[in-house]
Motif scaffolding. Sequence first.
Motif, PDB file in Angstrom:
ATOM      1  N   LEU A  47      64.118  36.011  33.267  1.00  0.00           N
ATOM      2  CA  LEU A  47      63.920  37.277  33.977  1.00  0.00           C
ATOM      3  C   LEU A  47      62.451  37.693  33.962  1.00  0.00           C
ATOM      4  O   LEU A  47      61.910  38.138  34.972  1.00  0.00           O
ATOM      5  CB  LEU A  47      64.798  38.363  33.352  1.00  0.00           C
ATOM      6  CG  LEU A  47      66.291  38.136  33.589  1.00  0.00           C
ATOM      7  CD1 LEU A  47      67.129  39.113  32.776  1.00  0.00           C
ATOM      8  CD2 LEU A  47      66.629  38.259  35.074  1.00  0.00           C
ATOM      9  N   THR A 103      61.752  42.431  41.489  1.00  0.00           N
ATOM     10  CA  THR A 103      61.997  41.478  40.393  1.00  0.00           C
ATOM     11  C   THR A 103      62.338  42.218  39.103  1.00  0.00           C
ATOM     12  O   THR A 103      63.087  41.711  38.281  1.00  0.00           O
ATOM     13  CB  THR A 103      60.764  40.570  40.141  1.00  0.00           C
ATOM     14  OG1 THR A 103      59.622  41.382  39.901  1.00  0.00           O
ATOM     15  CG2 THR A 103      60.503  39.642  41.296  1.00  0.00           C
ATOM     16  N   ILE A 104      61.798  43.431  38.975  1.00  0.00           N
ATOM     17  CA  ILE A 104      62.126  44.209  37.774  1.00  0.00           C
ATOM     18  C   ILE A 104      63.550  44.749  37.869  1.00  0.00           C
ATOM     19  O   ILE A 104      64.325  44.677  36.919  1.00  0.00           O
ATOM     20  CB  ILE A 104      61.117  45.367  37.589  1.00  0.00           C
ATOM     21  CG1 ILE A 104      59.714  44.803  37.339  1.00  0.00           C
ATOM     22  CG2 ILE A 104      61.530  46.277  36.438  1.00  0.00           C
ATOM     23  CD1 ILE A 104      58.611  45.837  37.371  1.00  0.00           C
ATOM     24  N   PHE A 114      66.011  43.576  39.495  1.00  0.00           N
ATOM     25  CA  PHE A 114      66.981  42.484  39.440  1.00  0.00           C
ATOM     26  C   PHE A 114      67.446  42.209  38.005  1.00  0.00           C
ATOM     27  O   PHE A 114      68.606  41.892  37.748  1.00  0.00           O
ATOM     28  CB  PHE A 114      66.351  41.232  40.055  1.00  0.00           C
ATOM     29  CG  PHE A 114      67.146  39.975  39.857  1.00  0.00           C
ATOM     30  CD1 PHE A 114      68.324  39.771  40.570  1.00  0.00           C
ATOM     31  CD2 PHE A 114      66.726  38.983  38.969  1.00  0.00           C
ATOM     32  CE1 PHE A 114      69.064  38.617  40.395  1.00  0.00           C
ATOM     33  CE2 PHE A 114      67.459  37.833  38.784  1.00  0.00           C
ATOM     34  CZ  PHE A 114      68.633  37.650  39.504  1.00  0.00           C
ATOM     35  N   ALA A 115      66.499  42.387  37.064  1.00  0.00           N
ATOM     36  CA  ALA A 115      66.753  41.969  35.681  1.00  0.00           C
ATOM     37  C   ALA A 115      68.009  42.587  35.061  1.00  0.00           C
ATOM     38  O   ALA A 115      68.868  41.851  34.571  1.00  0.00           O
ATOM     39  CB  ALA A 115      65.524  42.229  34.823  1.00  0.00           C
ATOM     40  N   TRP A 146      55.887  36.748  38.752  1.00  0.00           N
ATOM     41  CA  TRP A 146      55.462  36.214  40.053  1.00  0.00           C
ATOM     42  C   TRP A 146      54.395  37.103  40.699  1.00  0.00           C
ATOM     43  O   TRP A 146      53.289  36.657  41.015  1.00  0.00           O
ATOM     44  CB  TRP A 146      56.712  36.091  40.935  1.00  0.00           C
ATOM     45  CG  TRP A 146      56.487  35.610  42.322  1.00  0.00           C
ATOM     46  CD1 TRP A 146      55.416  34.911  42.793  1.00  0.00           C
ATOM     47  CD2 TRP A 146      57.366  35.798  43.436  1.00  0.00           C
ATOM     48  NE1 TRP A 146      55.576  34.642  44.129  1.00  0.00           N
ATOM     49  CE2 TRP A 146      56.767  35.180  44.545  1.00  0.00           C
ATOM     50  CE3 TRP A 146      58.609  36.415  43.611  1.00  0.00           C
ATOM     51  CZ2 TRP A 146      57.355  35.173  45.805  1.00  0.00           C
ATOM     52  CZ3 TRP A 146      59.198  36.404  44.870  1.00  0.00           C
ATOM     53  CH2 TRP A 146      58.581  35.784  45.956  1.00  0.00           C
ATOM     54  N   LEU A 197      60.432  35.686  36.368  1.00  0.00           N
ATOM     55  CA  LEU A 197      60.532  36.161  37.746  1.00  0.00           C
ATOM     56  C   LEU A 197      59.624  37.371  37.965  1.00  0.00           C
ATOM     57  O   LEU A 197      58.954  37.483  38.988  1.00  0.00           O
ATOM     58  CB  LEU A 197      61.984  36.528  38.077  1.00  0.00           C
ATOM     59  CG  LEU A 197      62.969  35.363  38.110  1.00  0.00           C
ATOM     60  CD1 LEU A 197      64.375  35.855  38.409  1.00  0.00           C
ATOM     61  CD2 LEU A 197      62.550  34.339  39.171  1.00  0.00           C
ATOM     62  N   MET A 198      59.599  38.256  36.954  1.00  0.00           N
ATOM     63  CA  MET A 198      58.739  39.442  37.068  1.00  0.00           C
ATOM     64  C   MET A 198      57.269  39.068  37.100  1.00  0.00           C
ATOM     65  O   MET A 198      56.432  39.832  37.535  1.00  0.00           O
ATOM     66  CB  MET A 198      58.964  40.364  35.869  1.00  0.00           C
ATOM     67  CG  MET A 198      60.273  41.079  35.860  1.00  0.00           C
ATOM     68  SD  MET A 198      60.301  42.112  34.394  1.00  0.00           S
ATOM     69  CE  MET A 198      61.999  41.943  33.909  1.00  0.00           C
TER      70      MET A 198
END
Lengths: 779, 202
Positions: free
Chosen positions: A289, B32-33, B35-36, A295, A292-293
């Motif tokens: 996770l 993206t944050i 989503f976590a 990126w 992904l952040m």
Amino acid sequence: MEATIDSSTSSAQDSLEPDQFSYDDKIVRLFVTATILWALVATLVGLVVALLLVMPSLSGGLPYISFGRLRPLHTNAAIFAFAGNAIFAAVYYSTQRLCKARMWSDTLSQLHFWGWQLIIVAAAITLPLGITQSREYAELEWPIDILIAVVWLFIFGGNFLMTLIHRRERHMYVALWFYIATIVTVALLHVFNNLVIPAGWFKGYSVYAGVQDAFMQWWYGHNAVAFFLTTPFLGLMYYFLPKAAERPVFSYRLSIIHFWSLVFIYIWAGPHHLHYTALPEWACSLGMLFSLMLWMPSWGGMINGLLTLRGAWHKVAADPVLKFFVVGITFYGMSTFEGPMLSIKAVNALSHYTDWTIAHVHSGALGWNGFMAFGMIYWLLPVLYQTKLWSKKLMSLHFWTGTIGILLYIIPIYAAGLMQGLMWRAMDDTGHLVYPEFIETIQSVVPLWWLRVVGGTLYVSGVVMLAFNAFMTWTTRPAVYDIPVYTAPRLSKDYPDEPATESDLKDVPMLEAGKKLSVLGKMNWHRRWERLPVKFTVLTTAAVLVATLFELVPTFLIRSNVPTIATVTPYTPLELAGRHIYVSEGCYNCHSQMIRPIVAETKRYGEYSKPGEFIYDRPFQWGSRRIGPDLAREGGKQSSFWHWRHFENPTDVSPGSVMPSYQHLLDDDLKFNAIAPHVRAAAFLGAEYSEEELNNTEAVARKQSEVIAAEIVAQGGPAAMYDKQAIALIAYLQRVGTDLFKTPEPAAKTPADSPGDGEAAAADSEAGTTGNEATEDAQ
Amino acid sequence: MSEAPKTDHAYDGIEEYDNPLPGWWKWLFIATIVFAPFYWVYYHGGAEGRSVEDQFGIALAENTRLQFAEIGDLQPDTATVAKFMGKDSWVKVGKSVFRANCISCHGREGEGKVGPNLTDDSYKNVKTLGDIAKVINNGAGNGAMPKWSHRLHVNEVVMVSAFVASLRGTNAEGGRPPEGNKIAAWPEPPPEEEVEDEKEKS
């Protein structure tokens, strides 16, 4: 050659009288020269290991230049020698200018330079000798590690921080933030990953074992990429790109946001190197996770770099320096997209252990690190040597050769990775492996490995052009360098804070909170931090530490992360000696010892690996690439005589193998009297050994070696080989992964309960999970 | 492109614009944050069947079904091996197991390397078809032949025994010389219907 000018007119003085000072460019020249020399070495060794993969016999049986020993030399030379010296050249050149101050101490600068070169030479000697910790990019043994810590933190870090404190520029530019993060975090990573209990001068045993060791190592490994190959190069970019392009940086605010998010988020991402392994799943999910952040924070750097060139693209067309930077930043963008993608578990299941990872790191190392360093060097050469670059044409040729070289390297290796990954998992409609022979999957990528040799050769020849161009430029330098003297006032102690910022929305009727937010967005709070180097350093350290502790503390404290398996016992002295040989020869460079819970994998290698199996593994040997098959269940899979034949000449027993001969293990005697320190270190770290094993280590080891030697004779092998090194290695290999299937000690049960042979065999065939539970019950 | 104002910063001649964060950049970062926590709750919320271990169990069961559903768990004895020797599709399964595990010692064609030749009429530890399965399960020759009982499914042992039995008489080229004793020919596999009958009975 250089006339020194006393920069410190008077240290006690605290006035706004302008100081006179000059910059120390001699140290920058030294680091640039070292960068070029080590670039030659690193890429040449890279070419050699690439050749060894396609022609294993090339080493001529000489152990010092086998793939397993040279590959760490290649990675260490590329990272710490080439990239390291490039970083130092960038830091020493830009920091002085950004601070309007000479480096705080010329002596420390010199000590840093020579100390670092000494470390590299020590690495270049010890790694081929097989003196290694076997932890990737942290292979060097503890005496060298101590030297690294001193040179990096106290000499380099101290000199840098003192220069910041004595600066004459009020605010610190973004490049300096990245340098601060680099120095602090690399020191932290290095120290905590390398805590060992020494067993002699050339061997240390990690204080962490198995799962925890793997976690620490990839916390380190991933962040070595982050804070050695990313943040300092971003600092380099932030200084040299706007300099070379003569354009303002695209966005100050983006710099702030992407700096802090990068520093805070990067640290979490390590576990994505261990997806589907015995590392607890929650840690892997965190790793994924946060990757992904990561990126967008990574791309923040790319955007700030590329958009700085807005309105200057005509310059890019004309100037190879800018071309190097543009291609470098583009590769940075590519690999920081690919990184998060590879961290997605489903993708990783395919890519892990394949050449995909190798292609990924080379797009980063050759493209981003290499090209940013080359761009910087070509920009610096005329400045440092106060002359014209010898040949702009040759520089341009280097750019094109290098670019084509990178593409010819990475494209075949991407293909190889994808192909091998797909072949490993391919199953037919009856549920069986389509490519049950491991060798087949390697043989099919060998032609692609040849293409890599071609690409690598092009890249190396580019570096040769750089070296030649630099040398010729040096020959046209003036007899005496001109050393300009600058004048600037010292910083006064009292600096008025900026007046409280007013919101643009002052008169707009809206919530107060909204107005506060808009004030916050103006970043004046950060402007204040930029005036306070010590506070900035502390805040950066805090960001890194907090993130680390969130992952680290649970990994070490929650017992359920590593369920105990009663039948797992410490290695015998002989097996420990064999394991030491396994580590020294660098077997982990080609063989993993970690079977993932994936059907195609358990069908090929056996029951998947459990966390509790590794509690005596210091260091862990999970590996990261399968050039040969996984060895986690190797124990008992082949006869001891088979191993003997295999070490003698691998292609005898597996035609088409790319493993070199290990004849020297069959010839050289094992030093039985040197085993005791290893056992004592293991015992000190908590492994249970009997008095006999501790006090009479040699005799215990000899006894077991005679058993193995007799086995080999009974199986048709040569006689009287009990004192050869191979015997210890075979003892270790026959042990790997077998504890899980042992029947628990009858002591825990009454004799009536102990299962009959038939039942035991049945339980064995079900193996794994059931065996695990059964033994937990037995406790 | 319109340019935001410059900040008043200058460092060694380097200036900075005060451009805002690009919108797509900001929103992708936020995405993206966000989503976590959803991912976390889905995979770590305690629901069954979503962990890596559970997923593996499901996939393994599926794979075993795919391979052996129609035959159940077999007995590694002479009758069973003889039965499956006559079924080409199952012998092929045995061949796949053989190629994954046995060729490093017995050679690709069974011609023998460190281990004995399997393509002639002489055997060291085998007198009947069932003995092949026994040797595979328990090992032989002081560990020269390792024991495979905890590595292979019992059905895989039967299939690979059938495959090894089928190698007899192929006399692969460049093989090791015969070792052990000549033994009687394998029994003929039972006719097909009989096999089907037996399966129904069991």
